[in-house]
Design a protein around this motif. Structure first.
Motif, PDB file in Angstrom:
ATOM      1  N   PHE A   1      42.487  36.231  29.174  1.00 22.02           N
ATOM      2  CA  PHE A   1      42.049  35.428  30.325  1.00 22.02           C
ATOM      3  C   PHE A   1      40.585  35.735  30.672  1.00 22.02           C
ATOM      4  O   PHE A   1      39.800  34.821  30.898  1.00 22.02           O
ATOM      5  N   ILE A   2      40.250  37.023  30.706  1.00 23.18           N
ATOM      6  CA  ILE A   2      38.883  37.427  31.062  1.00 23.18           C
ATOM      7  C   ILE A   2      37.878  36.861  30.049  1.00 23.18           C
ATOM      8  O   ILE A   2      36.765  36.493  30.403  1.00 23.18           O
ATOM      9  N   ALA A   3      38.323  36.747  28.795  1.00 23.33           N
ATOM     10  CA  ALA A   3      37.450  36.232  27.734  1.00 23.33           C
ATOM     11  C   ALA A   3      37.032  34.785  27.949  1.00 23.33           C
ATOM     12  O   ALA A   3      36.066  34.321  27.355  1.00 23.33           O
TER      13      ALA A   3
ATOM     14  N   PHE B   1      31.177  43.694  36.010  1.00 21.98           N
ATOM     15  CA  PHE B   1      32.338  43.585  36.898  1.00 21.98           C
ATOM     16  C   PHE B   1      33.616  43.209  36.142  1.00 21.98           C
ATOM     17  O   PHE B   1      34.718  43.306  36.688  1.00 21.98           O
ATOM     18  N   SER B   2      33.458  42.783  34.884  1.00 26.72           N
ATOM     19  CA  SER B   2      34.635  42.369  34.107  1.00 26.72           C
ATOM     20  C   SER B   2      35.614  43.528  33.929  1.00 26.72           C
ATOM     21  O   SER B   2      36.829  43.322  33.870  1.00 26.72           O
ATOM     22  N   PHE B   3      35.070  44.755  33.858  1.00 29.82           N
ATOM     23  CA  PHE B   3      35.943  45.920  33.656  1.00 29.82           C
ATOM     24  C   PHE B   3      36.756  46.220  34.918  1.00 29.82           C
ATOM     25  O   PHE B   3      37.912  46.615  34.843  1.00 29.82           O
ATOM     26  N   LEU B   4      36.129  45.998  36.074  1.00 29.82           N
ATOM     27  CA  LEU B   4      36.848  46.156  37.343  1.00 29.82           C
ATOM     28  C   LEU B   4      37.932  45.085  37.449  1.00 29.82           C
ATOM     29  O   LEU B   4      39.059  45.347  37.876  1.00 29.82           O
TER      30      LEU B   4
ATOM     31  N   ALA C   1      43.937  43.885  36.842  1.00 34.57           N
ATOM     32  CA  ALA C   1      45.096  43.241  36.216  1.00 34.57           C
ATOM     33  C   ALA C   1      46.361  44.089  36.369  1.00 34.57           C
ATOM     34  O   ALA C   1      47.476  43.571  36.295  1.00 34.57           O
ATOM     35  N   LEU C   2      46.157  45.380  36.619  1.00 34.71           N
ATOM     36  CA  LEU C   2      47.312  46.266  36.872  1.00 34.71           C
ATOM     37  C   LEU C   2      48.152  45.743  38.029  1.00 34.71           C
ATOM     38  O   LEU C   2      49.349  45.995  38.093  1.00 34.71           O
TER      39      LEU C   2
ATOM     40  N   SER D   1      39.757  43.959  43.305  1.00 35.92           N
ATOM     41  CA  SER D   1      39.189  43.939  41.953  1.00 35.92           C
ATOM     42  C   SER D   1      38.445  42.652  41.621  1.00 35.92           C
ATOM     43  O   SER D   1      37.564  42.646  40.759  1.00 35.92           O
ATOM     44  N   ILE D   2      38.799  41.556  42.286  1.00 37.80           N
ATOM     45  CA  ILE D   2      38.170  40.267  41.905  1.00 37.80           C
ATOM     46  C   ILE D   2      36.929  39.948  42.730  1.00 37.80           C
ATOM     47  O   ILE D   2      36.112  39.131  42.313  1.00 37.80           O
TER      48      ILE D   2
END
Lengths: 196, 166
Positions: free
Chosen positions: B104-106, B113-116, B121-122, B152-153
Protein backbone atom coordinates in the motif's frame (compact mmCIF):
# COMPACT_ATOMS: atom_id res chain seq x y z
CA UNK A 1 11.85 1.50 -15.03
CA UNK A 2 14.43 0.55 -17.64
CA UNK A 3 13.88 -2.66 -19.58
CA UNK A 4 16.48 -4.78 -17.80
CA UNK A 5 15.35 -3.70 -14.34
CA UNK A 6 11.73 -4.07 -15.39
CA UNK A 7 12.30 -7.64 -16.60
CA UNK A 8 14.16 -8.58 -13.42
CA UNK A 9 11.37 -7.20 -11.20
CA UNK A 10 8.64 -9.00 -13.13
CA UNK A 11 10.59 -12.29 -12.92
CA UNK A 12 10.99 -11.75 -9.17
CA UNK A 13 7.27 -11.06 -8.82
CA UNK A 14 6.25 -14.04 -10.95
CA UNK A 15 8.55 -16.24 -8.86
CA UNK A 16 6.79 -15.01 -5.71
CA UNK A 17 3.36 -15.67 -7.26
CA UNK A 18 4.39 -19.19 -8.35
CA UNK A 19 5.81 -19.82 -4.88
CA UNK A 20 2.60 -18.69 -3.15
CA UNK A 21 0.45 -20.89 -5.37
CA UNK A 22 2.63 -23.99 -5.11
CA UNK A 23 3.70 -23.82 -1.46
CA UNK A 24 0.31 -24.87 -0.10
CA UNK A 25 0.51 -28.12 -2.07
CA UNK A 26 3.75 -29.17 -0.38
CA UNK A 27 3.16 -31.21 2.76
CA UNK A 28 5.70 -31.87 5.48
CA UNK A 29 5.54 -34.72 8.04
CA UNK A 30 3.22 -33.92 10.95
CA UNK A 31 3.20 -34.91 14.62
CA UNK A 32 0.01 -37.00 14.48
CA UNK A 33 1.81 -40.22 15.48
CA UNK A 34 3.19 -38.52 18.61
CA UNK A 35 -0.25 -37.26 19.57
CA UNK A 36 -1.83 -40.67 18.94
CA UNK A 37 0.83 -42.28 21.13
CA UNK A 38 -0.28 -40.29 24.18
CA UNK A 39 -2.04 -42.85 26.40
CA UNK A 40 -5.53 -42.08 27.57
CA UNK A 41 -4.99 -44.09 30.76
CA UNK A 42 -2.11 -45.39 32.85
CA UNK A 43 -1.26 -46.66 36.32
CA UNK A 44 -1.91 -43.33 37.99
CA UNK A 45 -4.25 -41.64 35.57
CA UNK A 46 -7.36 -41.93 33.46
CA UNK A 47 -8.91 -39.59 30.94
CA UNK A 48 -11.99 -38.48 29.13
CA UNK A 49 -11.77 -37.15 25.55
CA UNK A 50 -13.71 -33.97 24.90
CA UNK A 51 -15.22 -33.05 21.55
CA UNK A 52 -14.09 -29.87 19.84
CA UNK A 53 -16.54 -26.99 19.90
CA UNK A 54 -17.76 -25.41 16.65
CA UNK A 55 -15.44 -22.44 17.21
CA UNK A 56 -12.47 -24.71 17.95
CA UNK A 57 -13.12 -26.70 14.77
CA UNK A 58 -13.01 -23.43 12.87
CA UNK A 59 -9.86 -22.10 14.56
CA UNK A 60 -7.95 -25.38 14.49
CA UNK A 61 -9.03 -26.45 10.99
CA UNK A 62 -6.40 -28.82 9.59
CA UNK A 63 -4.66 -29.27 12.96
CA UNK A 64 -4.31 -32.54 14.86
CA UNK A 65 -5.49 -32.06 18.42
CA UNK A 66 -5.77 -33.78 21.76
CA UNK A 67 -8.40 -32.34 24.09
CA UNK A 68 -8.87 -34.42 27.21
CA UNK A 69 -9.60 -34.19 30.89
CA UNK A 70 -7.04 -36.24 32.84
CA UNK A 71 -7.44 -37.36 36.41
CA UNK A 72 -3.92 -37.85 37.76
CA UNK A 73 -4.27 -39.20 41.32
CA UNK A 74 -6.57 -36.62 42.85
CA UNK A 75 -5.70 -33.79 40.47
CA UNK A 76 -8.02 -33.10 37.56
CA UNK A 77 -6.53 -31.25 34.62
CA UNK A 78 -7.56 -30.17 31.17
CA UNK A 79 -4.94 -31.08 28.57
CA UNK A 80 -4.84 -29.49 25.15
CA UNK A 81 -2.18 -30.40 22.57
CA UNK A 82 -2.11 -28.88 19.10
CA UNK A 83 -0.05 -29.96 16.12
CA UNK A 84 -0.10 -27.04 13.70
CA UNK A 85 1.81 -28.66 10.84
CA UNK A 86 -1.02 -28.01 8.39
CA UNK A 87 -2.20 -24.79 10.01
CA UNK A 88 0.72 -23.21 11.83
CA UNK A 89 -1.15 -19.95 12.34
CA UNK A 90 -3.74 -21.65 14.55
CA UNK A 91 -1.05 -22.16 17.18
CA UNK A 92 -0.76 -18.93 19.14
CA UNK A 93 1.39 -17.87 22.01
CA UNK A 94 -0.57 -19.30 25.00
CA UNK A 95 -0.26 -16.06 26.97
CA UNK A 96 -2.05 -14.23 24.13
CA UNK A 97 -4.79 -16.90 24.03
CA UNK A 98 -5.46 -16.54 27.76
CA UNK A 99 -5.47 -12.75 27.48
CA UNK A 100 -8.00 -13.14 24.68
CA UNK A 101 -10.16 -15.15 27.10
CA UNK A 102 -10.15 -12.25 29.56
CA UNK A 103 -7.35 -13.54 31.83
CA UNK A 104 -4.28 -11.51 32.75
CA UNK A 105 -0.91 -13.16 33.11
CA UNK A 106 0.29 -11.89 36.48
CA UNK A 107 3.36 -14.07 36.87
CA UNK A 108 5.47 -16.44 34.77
CA UNK A 109 7.78 -18.91 36.43
CA UNK A 110 9.95 -21.52 34.79
CA UNK A 111 10.09 -25.16 35.72
CA UNK A 112 13.26 -26.95 34.65
CA UNK A 113 12.94 -30.52 33.47
CA UNK A 114 15.59 -32.78 31.88
CA UNK A 115 14.40 -32.02 28.32
CA UNK A 116 14.16 -28.25 28.75
CA UNK A 117 11.92 -25.68 30.37
CA UNK A 118 8.20 -25.40 31.05
CA UNK A 119 6.41 -22.16 31.92
CA UNK A 120 3.97 -21.91 34.79
CA UNK A 121 1.67 -18.98 34.08
CA UNK A 122 -0.27 -17.48 36.96
CA UNK A 123 -3.50 -16.13 35.54
CA UNK A 124 -6.04 -13.80 37.07
CA UNK A 125 -9.58 -13.02 36.02
CA UNK A 126 -11.69 -10.93 38.39
CA UNK A 127 -11.40 -12.82 41.71
CA UNK A 128 -10.20 -16.09 40.19
CA UNK A 129 -6.54 -17.07 40.08
CA UNK A 130 -5.14 -20.19 38.50
CA UNK A 131 -1.85 -21.67 37.37
CA UNK A 132 -1.39 -23.13 33.91
CA UNK A 133 1.47 -25.15 32.44
CA UNK A 134 2.54 -24.35 28.89
CA UNK A 135 5.30 -25.63 26.68
CA UNK A 136 6.22 -26.55 23.13
CA UNK A 137 7.49 -30.07 22.54
CA UNK A 138 9.45 -31.73 19.79
CA UNK A 139 9.47 -35.06 21.61
CA UNK A 140 13.08 -34.96 22.74
CA UNK A 141 13.24 -31.21 23.25
CA UNK A 142 10.96 -28.96 25.27
CA UNK A 143 10.86 -25.15 25.47
CA UNK A 144 8.40 -22.48 26.53
CA UNK A 145 9.29 -19.60 24.23
CA UNK A 146 6.80 -18.82 21.49
CA UNK A 147 9.58 -17.06 19.57
CA UNK A 148 11.61 -20.29 19.57
CA UNK A 149 8.50 -22.13 18.36
CA UNK A 150 8.04 -19.68 15.48
CA UNK A 151 11.72 -19.85 14.56
CA UNK A 152 11.77 -23.67 14.69
CA UNK A 153 8.55 -24.08 12.69
CA UNK A 154 9.73 -21.48 10.14
CA UNK A 155 13.04 -23.32 9.74
CA UNK A 156 11.17 -26.60 9.37
CA UNK A 157 8.99 -25.21 6.59
CA UNK A 158 11.92 -23.71 4.73
CA UNK A 159 13.82 -27.00 4.97
CA UNK A 160 10.78 -29.13 3.95
CA UNK A 161 10.66 -30.74 7.39
CA UNK A 162 14.33 -31.78 7.42
CA UNK A 163 15.32 -29.54 10.35
CA UNK A 164 13.57 -31.74 12.93
CA UNK A 165 10.18 -32.93 14.18
CA UNK A 166 7.21 -30.54 14.25
CA UNK A 167 6.83 -28.85 17.66
CA UNK A 168 3.41 -29.19 19.29
CA UNK A 169 1.90 -26.80 21.81
CA UNK A 170 0.90 -28.31 25.14
CA UNK A 171 -1.35 -26.55 27.66
CA UNK A 172 -2.27 -28.12 30.99
CA UNK A 173 -4.69 -26.30 33.23
CA UNK A 174 -6.60 -27.25 36.36
CA UNK A 175 -10.21 -28.17 35.76
CA UNK A 176 -11.35 -26.00 38.65
CA UNK A 177 -9.80 -22.59 39.18
CA UNK A 178 -9.61 -22.99 42.99
CA UNK A 179 -7.85 -26.35 42.74
CA UNK A 180 -4.33 -26.33 44.27
CA UNK A 181 -1.89 -28.02 41.96
CA UNK A 182 1.29 -29.97 42.58
CA UNK A 183 2.73 -29.79 39.08
CA UNK A 184 5.91 -31.72 39.79
CA UNK A 185 3.95 -34.62 41.22
CA UNK A 186 1.55 -34.52 38.26
CA UNK A 187 4.42 -34.73 35.77
CA UNK A 188 6.04 -37.53 37.76
CA UNK A 189 2.84 -39.60 37.70
CA UNK A 190 2.15 -38.78 34.06
CA UNK A 191 5.62 -38.72 32.39
CA UNK A 192 4.15 -39.54 28.96
CA UNK A 193 2.92 -35.97 28.77
CA UNK A 194 6.51 -34.81 28.39
CA UNK A 195 7.17 -37.29 25.59
CA UNK A 196 4.61 -35.98 23.09
CA UNK B 1 2.12 3.35 -15.92
CA UNK B 2 4.13 0.16 -16.22
CA UNK B 3 5.43 0.68 -12.69
CA UNK B 4 1.89 1.17 -11.42
CA UNK B 5 0.73 -2.09 -13.01
CA UNK B 6 3.68 -3.83 -11.38
CA UNK B 7 2.89 -2.30 -7.99
CA UNK B 8 -0.81 -3.17 -8.23
CA UNK B 9 0.17 -6.78 -9.02
CA UNK B 10 2.42 -6.73 -5.93
CA UNK B 11 -0.53 -5.48 -3.86
CA UNK B 12 -2.71 -8.31 -5.19
CA UNK B 13 0.00 -10.82 -4.28
CA UNK B 14 0.31 -9.34 -0.78
CA UNK B 15 -3.47 -9.49 -0.29
CA UNK B 16 -3.53 -13.10 -1.55
CA UNK B 17 -0.75 -14.15 0.82
CA UNK B 18 -2.47 -12.42 3.74
CA UNK B 19 -5.98 -13.45 2.68
CA UNK B 20 -6.84 -15.11 6.03
CA UNK B 21 -6.30 -11.90 7.94
CA UNK B 22 -7.92 -9.73 5.30
CA UNK B 23 -11.05 -11.91 5.44
CA UNK B 24 -10.98 -12.00 9.24
CA UNK B 25 -10.74 -8.22 9.46
CA UNK B 26 -13.43 -7.69 6.85
CA UNK B 27 -15.86 -10.11 8.54
CA UNK B 28 -15.12 -8.96 12.08
CA UNK B 29 -18.14 -7.38 13.80
CA UNK B 30 -16.18 -4.40 15.15
CA UNK B 31 -18.95 -2.06 16.18
CA UNK B 32 -20.91 -4.83 17.92
CA UNK B 33 -17.76 -5.97 19.69
CA UNK B 34 -17.01 -2.47 20.97
CA UNK B 35 -20.58 -1.90 22.17
CA UNK B 36 -20.80 -5.29 23.87
CA UNK B 37 -17.20 -4.99 25.17
CA UNK B 38 -16.40 -8.42 23.78
CA UNK B 39 -12.83 -9.57 23.47
CA UNK B 40 -12.04 -9.75 19.81
CA UNK B 41 -8.60 -10.11 18.26
CA UNK B 42 -9.57 -7.81 15.42
CA UNK B 43 -11.42 -5.29 17.50
CA UNK B 44 -11.18 -1.85 15.92
CA UNK B 45 -8.69 -3.16 13.37
CA UNK B 46 -10.96 -2.06 10.54
CA UNK B 47 -11.24 1.45 11.96
CA UNK B 48 -7.48 1.59 12.45
CA UNK B 49 -6.97 0.40 8.88
CA UNK B 50 -9.43 2.99 7.54
CA UNK B 51 -7.43 5.70 9.32
CA UNK B 52 -4.08 4.25 8.32
CA UNK B 53 -4.96 4.22 4.61
CA UNK B 54 -5.97 7.93 4.61
CA UNK B 55 -2.61 9.32 3.36
CA UNK B 56 -2.79 7.04 0.32
CA UNK B 57 -6.38 8.04 -0.43
CA UNK B 58 -5.50 11.69 0.09
CA UNK B 59 -2.54 11.42 -2.28
CA UNK B 60 -4.54 9.67 -4.99
CA UNK B 61 -7.46 12.10 -4.74
CA UNK B 62 -5.06 15.03 -5.10
CA UNK B 63 -3.26 13.35 -8.01
CA UNK B 64 -6.53 12.63 -9.83
CA UNK B 65 -7.89 16.10 -9.12
CA UNK B 66 -4.79 17.87 -10.47
CA UNK B 67 -4.35 15.33 -13.28
CA UNK B 68 -0.78 14.67 -12.26
CA UNK B 69 1.13 11.47 -13.07
CA UNK B 70 1.26 9.34 -9.91
CA UNK B 71 4.60 8.93 -8.17
CA UNK B 72 5.10 5.55 -6.55
CA UNK B 73 7.84 3.88 -4.54
CA UNK B 74 9.54 0.84 -6.03
CA UNK B 75 11.66 -0.04 -2.95
CA UNK B 76 8.50 -0.56 -0.89
CA UNK B 77 7.10 -2.83 -3.63
CA UNK B 78 10.29 -4.89 -3.57
CA UNK B 79 10.05 -5.05 0.23
CA UNK B 80 6.43 -6.22 -0.16
CA UNK B 81 7.52 -9.09 -2.43
CA UNK B 82 10.32 -10.08 -0.03
CA UNK B 83 7.92 -10.10 2.94
CA UNK B 84 5.37 -12.09 0.90
CA UNK B 85 8.03 -14.71 0.09
CA UNK B 86 9.07 -14.82 3.76
CA UNK B 87 5.46 -15.29 4.81
CA UNK B 88 4.89 -18.08 2.30
CA UNK B 89 8.10 -19.86 3.26
CA UNK B 90 7.85 -19.56 7.03
CA UNK B 91 4.06 -19.52 7.60
CA UNK B 92 4.53 -16.48 9.81
CA UNK B 93 1.58 -14.20 9.21
CA UNK B 94 3.31 -11.08 10.48
CA UNK B 95 5.38 -11.06 7.28
CA UNK B 96 2.23 -11.14 5.15
CA UNK B 97 0.88 -8.14 7.08
CA UNK B 98 4.14 -6.29 6.50
CA UNK B 99 3.86 -7.21 2.84
CA UNK B 100 0.35 -5.72 2.62
CA UNK B 101 1.48 -2.55 4.41
CA UNK B 102 4.52 -2.11 2.14
CA UNK B 103 2.43 -2.78 -0.98
CA UNK B 104 0.00 0.00 0.00
CA UNK B 105 2.77 2.44 0.96
CA UNK B 106 4.44 1.74 -2.40
CA UNK B 107 1.46 3.29 -4.18
CA UNK B 108 2.48 6.76 -2.99
CA UNK B 109 5.78 8.65 -3.06
CA UNK B 110 8.21 7.59 -0.34
CA UNK B 111 9.83 9.99 2.11
CA UNK B 112 11.26 9.77 5.61
CA UNK B 113 7.72 9.70 7.09
CA UNK B 114 6.97 6.50 5.16
CA UNK B 115 8.76 4.48 7.85
CA UNK B 116 6.59 6.00 10.58
CA UNK B 117 3.58 5.24 8.42
CA UNK B 118 4.82 1.65 8.05
CA UNK B 119 5.25 1.42 11.84
CA UNK B 120 1.67 2.66 12.22
CA UNK B 121 0.49 -0.35 10.23
CA UNK B 122 0.87 -2.27 13.49
CA UNK B 123 -2.38 -0.58 14.53
CA UNK B 124 -4.43 -2.88 12.28
CA UNK B 125 -2.19 -5.94 12.57
CA UNK B 126 -3.05 -8.87 14.88
CA UNK B 127 0.61 -8.68 16.00
CA UNK B 128 -0.32 -5.64 18.10
CA UNK B 129 -2.10 -8.04 20.46
CA UNK B 130 1.12 -10.01 20.91
CA UNK B 131 3.29 -6.93 21.39
CA UNK B 132 0.89 -5.33 23.85
CA UNK B 133 0.50 -8.58 25.81
CA UNK B 134 4.28 -8.80 26.10
CA UNK B 135 4.49 -5.17 27.18
CA UNK B 136 1.73 -5.66 29.73
CA UNK B 137 -0.61 -3.03 28.27
CA UNK B 138 -4.28 -3.50 27.47
CA UNK B 139 -4.27 -5.31 24.15
CA UNK B 140 -7.95 -5.05 23.33
CA UNK B 141 -8.42 -1.38 23.89
CA UNK B 142 -9.71 -0.14 20.52
CA UNK B 143 -8.40 3.35 21.28
CA UNK B 144 -4.81 2.07 21.35
CA UNK B 145 -5.19 0.96 17.74
CA UNK B 146 -6.96 4.15 16.67
CA UNK B 147 -4.45 6.38 18.49
CA UNK B 148 -1.46 4.57 16.97
CA UNK B 149 -2.96 4.74 13.47
CA UNK B 150 -3.76 8.45 13.79
CA UNK B 151 -0.38 9.40 15.20
CA UNK B 152 1.54 7.52 12.53
CA UNK B 153 -0.26 9.04 9.53
CA UNK B 154 -0.30 12.72 10.52
CA UNK B 155 3.17 13.68 9.17
CA UNK B 156 2.58 11.72 5.96
CA UNK B 157 -0.88 13.19 5.51
CA UNK B 158 0.62 16.65 5.94
CA UNK B 159 3.41 15.92 3.45
CA UNK B 160 0.85 14.89 0.82
CA UNK B 161 -1.32 18.01 1.21
CA UNK B 162 -1.43 20.26 -1.88
CA UNK B 163 -0.10 23.33 -0.04
CA UNK B 164 3.04 21.39 0.81
CA UNK B 165 3.40 20.28 -2.80
CA UNK B 166 2.94 23.77 -4.18
Amino acid sequence: MNTKKNRFLWIFLLFAIALSLSWEMISIPDAKARLDALPSSGSFYSSQTLPLSKQEKQIFAGCHMVKRIYKVDNQKVFVSIVDGTKNRNAVHDPSVCFTGGGWSVVKTTSLSIPKGTIDILTLKKEKNTQEVLVWFSEGDRIYSSALTYWARTALRRISYGKSGPEPVRVVVQPLFSKQRMDWEQLLQKFPELLQV
Amino acid sequence: MQTLVFQCTVLLLALFVGKDTVLAIVSSPTITSIIEKKHNFFIAAEIAFAIWILPLLSYWIQTAKNRLPPITSLPFSIAAIIFACLSIGTSIRFFSHLSIACAFIALAPANSFSFLWLFGALSWMPALVWFSTKMGTTPFDPFTRIFLATLSILPQLYSYTPSKKQ
